[in-house]
Write a protein that holds these residues in place. Structure first.
Motif: not given
Length: 205
Positions: A98-102, A114-122, A159-162, A171-175
């Protein structure tokens, strides 16, 4: 009923002139339209009035609400924006599902709500990421823009928008990712520095 830890007042311009007292039926008929107007009309001014909040916390909340409901032109990229939206400062494990959702909510990552389609955290210091901007140009993932690639291995989360369209229902998929980071950079005149703007890709090892 939702109880908030703070209170704020909202100020709207009048959507229609005051009606004479004899036109109460017309006012009632217009009420659904007026309610729709309130939902669609951007907030022009937001003021936090909770006396128990510190000045610093009050300004932070006001800036947050202004950011959510802003209708002006897109803000130019800044060093602080990149630090806030990309650099990880939480102790949550990067492998948390649930990392990306939070974090997307906590770091206010959205495009005018609006939800962004993808995002990266470093997980790296801002200085280390900024240093990547001095590396040679390489091809971005999309093959169009010019990117800079890190020389070292960096950990992050993709983070990829689910599902969802607007905050806070994104809601996002976290990888979890570990590899070479590809970023775009831009020269910022006011501070005389080249700054990272966005993360294009993490090439996993």
């Amino acid at each position: 009923c939702l109880s908030l830890p703070f209170s704020f007042s909202l100020h709207f311009p009048s959507p229609f002139p005051l009606l004479p007292t004899g036109n109460m039926g017309t006012l009632i008929n217009m009420l659904p339209l007026f309610l729709l107007f309130l939902l669609l009309k951007p907030l022009q001014f937001v003021r936090i009035t909770d006396p128990y909040l510190s000045n610093e916390r009050r300004e932070e909340l006001e800036d947050y609400l202004d950011d959510l409901y802003s209708t002006g032109p897109t803000k130019p990229p800044t060093k602080e924006a990149f630090k806030t939206h990309v650099i990880i400062d939480s102790e949550m494990p990067l492998t948390e599902r649930s990392y990306c959702d939070q974090e997307m909510k906590m770091k206010r990552v959205h495009n005018r709500l609006y939800c962004v389609k993808e995002h990266f955290f470093l997980r790296a210091s801002y200085e280390d990421i900024q240093e990547i901007c001095n590396n040679m140009f390489v091809q971005c993932k999309n093959g169009i823009r010019k990117c800079h690639r890190s020389r070292g291995i960096i950990s992050g989360v993709h983070c990829a928008l689910k599902s969802g369209v607007m905050m806070p229902f994104c809601e996002y998929t976290s990888s979890y990712k570990m590899g070479w980071v590809f970023i775009t950079c831009q020269w910022q005149d006011d501070i005389g520095e080249i700054i990272p703007v966005s993360v294009n890709y993490i090439l996993a090892i």
